[in-house]
Design a protein around this motif. Structure first.
Motif, PDB file in Angstrom:
ATOM      1  N   ASP A 299       0.812  -1.223   0.000  1.00 38.94           N
ATOM      2  CA  ASP A 299       0.000   0.000   0.000  1.00 38.94           C
ATOM      3  C   ASP A 299       0.842   1.269   0.000  1.00 38.94           C
ATOM      4  O   ASP A 299       0.313   2.356  -0.261  1.00 38.94           O
ATOM      5  CB  ASP A 299      -0.941   0.009   1.209  1.00 38.94           C
ATOM      6  CG  ASP A 299      -2.061  -1.015   1.081  1.00 38.94           C
ATOM      7  OD1 ASP A 299      -2.231  -1.566  -0.031  1.00 38.94           O
ATOM      8  OD2 ASP A 299      -2.765  -1.267   2.084  1.00 38.94           O
ATOM      9  N   ALA A 300       2.133   1.142   0.286  1.00 32.51           N
ATOM     10  CA  ALA A 300       3.034   2.287   0.214  1.00 32.51           C
ATOM     11  C   ALA A 300       3.746   2.344  -1.130  1.00 32.51           C
ATOM     12  O   ALA A 300       4.704   3.094  -1.302  1.00 32.51           O
ATOM     13  CB  ALA A 300       4.053   2.227   1.348  1.00 32.51           C
ATOM     14  N   CYS A 301       3.288   1.537  -2.056  1.00 32.56           N
ATOM     15  CA  CYS A 301       3.829   1.462  -3.420  1.00 32.56           C
ATOM     16  C   CYS A 301       5.254   0.903  -3.448  1.00 32.56           C
ATOM     17  O   CYS A 301       6.010   1.166  -4.372  1.00 32.56           O
ATOM     18  CB  CYS A 301       3.781   2.834  -4.100  1.00 32.56           C
ATOM     19  SG  CYS A 301       3.669   2.718  -5.896  1.00 32.56           S
ATOM     20  N   ARG A 302       5.603   0.127  -2.426  1.00 33.53           N
ATOM     21  CA  ARG A 302       6.906  -0.539  -2.432  1.00 33.53           C
ATOM     22  C   ARG A 302       6.807  -1.852  -3.189  1.00 33.53           C
ATOM     23  O   ARG A 302       5.802  -2.570  -3.093  1.00 33.53           O
ATOM     24  CB  ARG A 302       7.372  -0.786  -0.993  1.00 33.53           C
ATOM     25  CG  ARG A 302       7.688   0.482  -0.233  1.00 33.53           C
ATOM     26  CD  ARG A 302       8.041   0.203   1.213  1.00 33.53           C
ATOM     27  NE  ARG A 302       6.934  -0.416   1.929  1.00 33.53           N
ATOM     28  CZ  ARG A 302       6.884  -0.558   3.243  1.00 33.53           C
ATOM     29  NH1 ARG A 302       7.892  -0.136   3.990  1.00 33.53           N
ATOM     30  NH2 ARG A 302       5.842  -1.133   3.818  1.00 33.53           N
ATOM     31  N   LEU A 303       7.857  -2.157  -3.935  1.00 28.15           N
ATOM     32  CA  LEU A 303       7.891  -3.380  -4.728  1.00 28.15           C
ATOM     33  C   LEU A 303       8.339  -4.539  -3.837  1.00 28.15           C
ATOM     34  O   LEU A 303       9.382  -4.478  -3.184  1.00 28.15           O
ATOM     35  CB  LEU A 303       8.866  -3.224  -5.896  1.00 28.15           C
ATOM     36  CG  LEU A 303       8.831  -4.318  -6.959  1.00 28.15           C
ATOM     37  CD1 LEU A 303       7.498  -4.311  -7.706  1.00 28.15           C
ATOM     38  CD2 LEU A 303       9.983  -4.129  -7.945  1.00 28.15           C
ATOM     39  N   LEU A 304       7.533  -5.593  -3.799  1.00 24.25           N
ATOM     40  CA  LEU A 304       7.828  -6.750  -2.956  1.00 24.25           C
ATOM     41  C   LEU A 304       8.539  -7.805  -3.788  1.00 24.25           C
ATOM     42  O   LEU A 304       7.984  -8.318  -4.764  1.00 24.25           O
ATOM     43  CB  LEU A 304       6.527  -7.316  -2.374  1.00 24.25           C
ATOM     44  CG  LEU A 304       5.633  -6.299  -1.655  1.00 24.25           C
ATOM     45  CD1 LEU A 304       4.363  -6.963  -1.152  1.00 24.25           C
ATOM     46  CD2 LEU A 304       6.384  -5.620  -0.503  1.00 24.25           C
ATOM     47  N   VAL A 305       9.773  -8.123  -3.407  1.00 24.76           N
ATOM     48  CA  VAL A 305      10.581  -9.052  -4.200  1.00 24.76           C
ATOM     49  C   VAL A 305      11.114 -10.181  -3.333  1.00 24.76           C
ATOM     50  O   VAL A 305      11.331 -10.031  -2.131  1.00 24.76           O
ATOM     51  CB  VAL A 305      11.755  -8.331  -4.900  1.00 24.76           C
ATOM     52  CG1 VAL A 305      11.247  -7.222  -5.818  1.00 24.76           C
ATOM     53  CG2 VAL A 305      12.742  -7.760  -3.879  1.00 24.76           C
ATOM     54  N   ARG A 306      11.322 -11.316  -3.975  1.00 24.20           N
ATOM     55  CA  ARG A 306      11.941 -12.476  -3.318  1.00 24.20           C
ATOM     56  C   ARG A 306      13.176 -12.847  -4.126  1.00 24.20           C
ATOM     57  O   ARG A 306      13.092 -13.151  -5.325  1.00 24.20           O
ATOM     58  CB  ARG A 306      10.973 -13.655  -3.265  1.00 24.20           C
ATOM     59  CG  ARG A 306      11.546 -14.891  -2.563  1.00 24.20           C
ATOM     60  CD  ARG A 306      10.571 -16.057  -2.567  1.00 24.20           C
ATOM     61  NE  ARG A 306       9.324 -15.722  -1.866  1.00 24.20           N
ATOM     62  CZ  ARG A 306       8.157 -15.529  -2.477  1.00 24.20           C
ATOM     63  NH1 ARG A 306       8.078 -15.658  -3.804  1.00 24.20           N
ATOM     64  NH2 ARG A 306       7.091 -15.230  -1.789  1.00 24.20           N
ATOM     65  N   TYR A 307      14.341 -12.796  -3.466  1.00 29.18           N
ATOM     66  CA  TYR A 307      15.590 -13.098  -4.154  1.00 29.18           C
ATOM     67  C   TYR A 307      15.779 -14.605  -4.305  1.00 29.18           C
ATOM     68  O   TYR A 307      15.075 -15.410  -3.668  1.00 29.18           O
ATOM     69  CB  TYR A 307      16.769 -12.477  -3.404  1.00 29.18           C
ATOM     70  CG  TYR A 307      16.734 -10.968  -3.391  1.00 29.18           C
ATOM     71  CD1 TYR A 307      16.999 -10.239  -4.547  1.00 29.18           C
ATOM     72  CD2 TYR A 307      16.400 -10.269  -2.231  1.00 29.18           C
ATOM     73  CE1 TYR A 307      16.953  -8.851  -4.560  1.00 29.18           C
ATOM     74  CE2 TYR A 307      16.346  -8.876  -2.224  1.00 29.18           C
ATOM     75  CZ  TYR A 307      16.629  -8.186  -3.396  1.00 29.18           C
ATOM     76  OH  TYR A 307      16.563  -6.810  -3.390  1.00 29.18           O
ATOM     77  N   ASP A 308      16.715 -14.993  -5.126  1.00 29.34           N
ATOM     78  CA  ASP A 308      16.931 -16.411  -5.416  1.00 29.34           C
ATOM     79  C   ASP A 308      17.307 -17.217  -4.170  1.00 29.34           C
ATOM     80  O   ASP A 308      17.061 -18.432  -4.112  1.00 29.34           O
ATOM     81  CB  ASP A 308      18.037 -16.562  -6.470  1.00 29.34           C
ATOM     82  CG  ASP A 308      17.577 -16.104  -7.856  1.00 29.34           C
ATOM     83  OD1 ASP A 308      16.363 -15.851  -8.013  1.00 29.34           O
ATOM     84  OD2 ASP A 308      18.427 -15.998  -8.762  1.00 29.34           O
ATOM     85  N   ASN A 309      17.880 -16.541  -3.164  1.00 32.78           N
ATOM     86  CA  ASN A 309      18.259 -17.255  -1.931  1.00 32.78           C
ATOM     87  C   ASN A 309      17.112 -17.342  -0.929  1.00 32.78           C
ATOM     88  O   ASN A 309      17.295 -17.818   0.193  1.00 32.78           O
ATOM     89  CB  ASN A 309      19.473 -16.595  -1.289  1.00 32.78           C
ATOM     90  CG  ASN A 309      19.190 -15.166  -0.837  1.00 32.78           C
ATOM     91  OD1 ASN A 309      18.060 -14.666  -0.967  1.00 32.78           O
ATOM     92  ND2 ASN A 309      20.209 -14.502  -0.309  1.00 32.78           N
ATOM     93  N   GLY A 310      15.922 -16.839  -1.305  1.00 32.33           N
ATOM     94  CA  GLY A 310      14.760 -16.907  -0.434  1.00 32.33           C
ATOM     95  C   GLY A 310      14.499 -15.658   0.376  1.00 32.33           C
ATOM     96  O   GLY A 310      13.427 -15.507   0.967  1.00 32.33           O
ATOM     97  N   GLU A 311      15.458 -14.757   0.432  1.00 33.13           N
ATOM     98  CA  GLU A 311      15.258 -13.507   1.166  1.00 33.13           C
ATOM     99  C   GLU A 311      14.209 -12.636   0.458  1.00 33.13           C
ATOM    100  O   GLU A 311      14.102 -12.658  -0.771  1.00 33.13           O
ATOM    101  CB  GLU A 311      16.569 -12.719   1.256  1.00 33.13           C
ATOM    102  CG  GLU A 311      17.644 -13.369   2.086  1.00 33.13           C
ATOM    103  CD  GLU A 311      18.918 -12.543   2.101  1.00 33.13           C
ATOM    104  OE1 GLU A 311      18.940 -11.481   1.437  1.00 33.13           O
ATOM    105  OE2 GLU A 311      19.886 -12.958   2.760  1.00 33.13           O
ATOM    106  N   THR A 312      13.463 -11.869   1.263  1.00 31.83           N
ATOM    107  CA  THR A 312      12.481 -10.947   0.695  1.00 31.83           C
ATOM    108  C   THR A 312      12.857  -9.512   1.061  1.00 31.83           C
ATOM    109  O   THR A 312      13.556  -9.266   2.049  1.00 31.83           O
ATOM    110  CB  THR A 312      11.058 -11.243   1.204  1.00 31.83           C
ATOM    111  OG1 THR A 312      11.022 -11.081   2.629  1.00 31.83           O
ATOM    112  CG2 THR A 312      10.621 -12.651   0.817  1.00 31.83           C
TER     113      THR A 312
END
Length: 324
Positions: A299-312
């Motif tokens: 809702d704050a327009c932040r992009l939610l990503v998950r890296y290849d090592n599982g970290e978000t």
């Protein structure tokens, strides 16, 4: 207001309709000689004005030149009082408007240009802004109680408004590449840049300058080689009065959301037009590019990503590339 400006307002409101010189003189309360001089001046600026014996003067319906009078006829009543300035060329409309902001110009003051010689994108990059084929515009905003971090909200609202405006005039589907690029048919047609001034004591925005550059038509000489693969246009060829209409549509839609008591509705529209949710991307926010998967936008327009090592991570800023 000059006779030329008054005459252009009359013509823009009545495209395709003939007015005798006498009618125009009487309506504008000027002499026939002043009418003739104004017609001549508009023609020198590129306006196609027909003159027919016993019928008078008429502005061609095919005219497609940005002007305050041309844009204003598409604005809603609530925004008719906005001050619009249209320039044949400018260094950067954002830079020019920042000067106006520091001089105390009111919210809603808008500068548009047919060309930018020093157009800027994010991170100080050059924004290609050739003459006569695009719209380059900046709107001065003075939001209350906005922190610097909340400024991204303005960019997101503008991105949604531009998508809606493009879709309304073209019938095309417009999508958003986080955070500020608009794509049509797989190519970038618009970039949005929000800049501002923050009070040192309050930490709140004193003002924000919202800039948008739109590739409406293909440049006459084509895009530079380095942009050919990514840059696109809303239309392949000129349309009647399209630049004024598109500018008006964008202003209406942006101001509707910006001035609404509840601005939360834009975020769902932003998500629904996202070009990156559910895609594999490369994140360039650190010293080393990192591969990631995009699973949402909060809702704050932040992009939610998950890296290849599982970290978000929730990205508030940065640059991404979409992996095909």
């Amino acid at each position: 207001m000059t006779t030329k400006e008054k005459l252009l307002g009359l013509f823009e409101a009545n495209k395709g309709i003939y007015f005798s010189g006498e009618e125009i003189a009487r309506t504008l309360c000027v002499s026939r000689a002043a009418v003739w001089k104004a017609v001549k001046a508009l023609r020198q600026e590129g306006y196609a004005i027909d003159a027919v014996t016993n019928k008078g003067y008429c502005l061609s319906e095919k005219t497609d030149i940005l002007s305050p009078q041309g844009i204003r006829k598409y604005l809603k009543p609530a925004y008719q009082a906005m001050e619009l300035t249209v320039l044949p060329a400018a260094g950067s409309t954002n830079a020019l408007l920042r000067e106006k902001a520091n001089q105390g110009c009111p919210e809603g003051y808008t500068v548009l240009s047919n060309e930018q010689t020093e157009g800027r994108g994010r991170y100080g990059r050059t924004f290609y802004s050739p003459g006569d084929t695009g719209i380059y515009m900046s709107i001065l905003l003075r939001p209350l109680r906005y922190s610097a971090q909340q400024a991204v909200r303005l960019t997101a609202v503008a991105a949604v408004a531009m998508c809606e405006a493009i879709e309304a005039v073209s019938g095309e589907t417009a999508q958003i590449k986080w955070v500020n690029d608009i794509f049509v048919r797989g190519k970038k047609v618009c970039g949005i840049l929000t800049e501002g001034s923050v009070g040192l004591e309050s930490g709140a925005l004193e003002y924000a300058v919202l800039g948008a550059g739109v590739n409406v038509y293909p440049p006459k000489e084509g895009f530079p080689q380095e942009l050919e693969a990514i840059a696109g246009t809303v239309f392949d060829s000129p349309r009647d009065d399209m630049k004024n209409r598109l500018a008006g549509e964008f202003i209406n839609r942006f101001m509707d959301c910006y001035t609404a008591p509840d601005q939360t509705g834009y975020i769902e529209k932003y998500r629904s037009r996202s070009l990156v949710i559910g895609k594999s991307i490369t994140v360039f926010s650190g010293s080393q590019p990192r591969s990631a998967y995009t699973y949402g936008i909060d809702d704050a327009c932040r992009l939610l990503v998950r890296y290849d090592n599982g970290e978000t991570e929730s990205l508030s800023y940065g640059e991404i590339g979409i992996r095909v």
